[in-house]
Design a protein around this motif. Structure first.
Motif, PDB file in Angstrom:
ATOM      1  N   LEU A  93       0.670  -1.196  -0.125  1.00 11.36           N
ATOM      2  CA  LEU A  93      -0.137  -0.136  -0.197  1.00 11.36           C
ATOM      3  C   LEU A  93       0.823   0.916   0.075  1.00 11.36           C
TER       4      LEU A  93
ATOM      5  N   LEU B 278       0.712  -5.940   6.140  1.00 11.19           N
ATOM      6  CA  LEU B 278       0.167  -4.912   4.929  1.00 11.19           C
ATOM      7  C   LEU B 278      -0.202  -3.676   6.063  1.00 11.19           C
TER       8      LEU B 278
ATOM      9  N   ALA C   8       1.577   0.184   5.282  1.00  7.20           N
ATOM     10  CA  ALA C   8       0.133   1.421   5.743  1.00  7.20           C
ATOM     11  C   ALA C   8       0.890   1.882   6.936  1.00  7.20           C
TER      12      ALA C   8
ATOM     13  N   PRO D 246      -5.720  -5.129  -1.624  1.00  9.18           N
ATOM     14  CA  PRO D 246      -6.057  -4.134  -1.138  1.00  9.18           C
ATOM     15  C   PRO D 246      -6.137  -2.935  -2.183  1.00  9.18           C
TER      16      PRO D 246
ATOM     17  N   GLY E 289      -5.556  -1.227   4.668  1.00  9.40           N
ATOM     18  CA  GLY E 289      -4.321  -2.210   5.656  1.00  9.40           C
ATOM     19  C   GLY E 289      -4.853  -3.042   6.654  1.00  9.40           C
TER      20      GLY E 289
ATOM     21  N   SER F 168      -5.456  -7.245   6.725  1.00  7.87           N
ATOM     22  CA  SER F 168      -4.658  -7.783   7.474  1.00  7.87           C
ATOM     23  C   SER F 168      -5.346  -8.263   8.625  1.00  7.87           C
TER      24      SER F 168
END
Length: 382
Positions: A33, A150, A154, A249, A264, A268
């Motif tokens: 991201l 993730l 981010a 995402p 994120g 996640s």
């Protein structure tokens, strides 16, 4: 008595080794991201910025056999931990200081090679537990690291900057010292193999003559039907999963308008739930049988690959992402042993190394293929 001691210490040992391996998986997913910000600052296209993800998979694929050789019978996993920690540190430093994309990509390759060494060491130490439970804990920890990465990437990109999302493998340094102590040196079994020239590492054996040549040329492994089936399925599953780490995402963000941190966090949680739910699949595998297990893994991955890019609802995209994480974590735990079926014991180590290489090729190929075939006009709301 020794077996009893290992059994009693299995849970903390498994958690320690999972903590050593998890940041390597964070290194794969963490930049996902943050790539739009990286592309803007580096003045490159989003597809070019995707090399910051692809390079990590390539670095792990190259680093796995190289660092496995360092962790040979004489030095054991401790050697891989030491070399891996150095490479992670050097690679992260280069990523943080790189003025442009080429040096940042080079830093990611170095960082990934070091992370591969730590990953190799974690699974080698876990392999001393013949029940497979410790290796299962490490596999789930690695999958969890990839999903948490993730959100962590981010969040760090939003607070510190996009480069922070690229150096998450540095977290493994927090447990390097206790992991090094648990590794010890090469085991007596390893040293015996060294003397007889029947090493099981991913490189050539140390003996001479026919045994040495046989270890150097893995044609017997590549011809084994069980190995080809397991490695081929692992390659396909990993390619889908790590492609979805790049695309899912973005799909969720485009459907919801969420920020990268919000996206994120939710992505996640979905993938983490899937990774944790792989444990019941691992436990149920003996009752299901090998053929049904392979069918579950293949169909689950195929369904995720179809649903994630096509579904018009974010909940379905997140469900597909979680299903892919479940399948990938389960495949790592269940197919590793299957890859050695029918092979002599002296070839198991090399077979496992080649199986892991198939997984890592998927790690590298997934984001690259996703970046090539995904619409690059998706814009994130910052």
């Amino acid at each position: 008595m020794a077996t009893t001691a290992r059994t009693r210490t299995r849970p903390p040992a498994g958690l320690l080794l999972a903590a050593l391996a998890a940041p390597a998986a964070m290194g794969v997913s963490g930049p996902s991201l943050a790539l739009p910000e990286a592309a803007r600052e580096l003045a490159v296209s989003p597809a070019s910025a995707a090399w910051l993800m692809t390079a990590f998979g390539l670095g792990m694929a190259a680093g796995t056999p190289l660092l496995s050789a360092v962790a040979g019978p004489r030095r054991g996993p401790a050697g891989a931990i030491e070399a891996g920690a150095v490479l992670v540190t050097l690679g992260a430093a280069l990523v943080l200081l790189a003025p442009g994309l080429p040096l940042a990509v080079a830093g990611r390759v170095l960082e990934a090679a070091g992370a591969a060494g730590l990953n190799v060491a974690a699974f080698q130490i876990a392999g001393r537990d013949r029940s497979g439970r410790t290796a299962g804990v490490v596999a789930i920890g690695s999958a969890a690291g990839g999903t948490v990465g993730l959100f962590a990437g981010a969040a760090l990109a939003g607070v510190v900057g996009w480069r922070a999302a690229l150096v998450l493998p540095l977290l493994s340094l927090l447990v390097v010292l206790p992991a090094r102590r648990s590794a010890g040196g090469g085991t007596s079994e390893d040293r015996a193999r060294t003397r007889t020239g029947t090493g099981t590492g991913p490189g050539p054996g140390t003996g001479t003559g026919a045994d040495g040549r046989r270890s150097a040329l893995p044609l017997d492994i590549l011809r084994a039907p069980a190995f080809r089936t397991a490695a081929g399925l692992m390659l396909a599953v990993a390619t889908v999963n790590f492609g979805l780490l790049y695309t899912a995402p973005r799909r969720v963000a485009s459907l919801t308008g969420w920020s990268p941190v919000e996206t994120g966090a939710v992505a996640s949680l979905a993938a983490l739930a899937g990774a944790l739910l792989s444990w019941p699949l691992v436990r149920a595998a003996p009752a299901l049988g090998a053929r049904r297990v392979r069918a579950v893994l293949a169909l689950g991955s195929l369904a995720a690959a179809v649903l994630a890019p096509a579904a018009p609802w974010p909940a379905v995209v997140l469900f597909a992402s979680g299903a892919s994480a479940l399948v990938t974590a389960g495949a790592q735990g269940l197919l590793t042993g299957a890859a050695t079926d029918g092979l002599p014991a002296a070839r198991h180590g090399l077979a496992v190394g080649l199986f892991n290489l198939a997984f890592l090729i998927g790690v590298a190929a997934g984001p690259a293929l996703a970046a090539r075939f995904t619409d690059q006009t998706v814009q994130f709301i910052y």
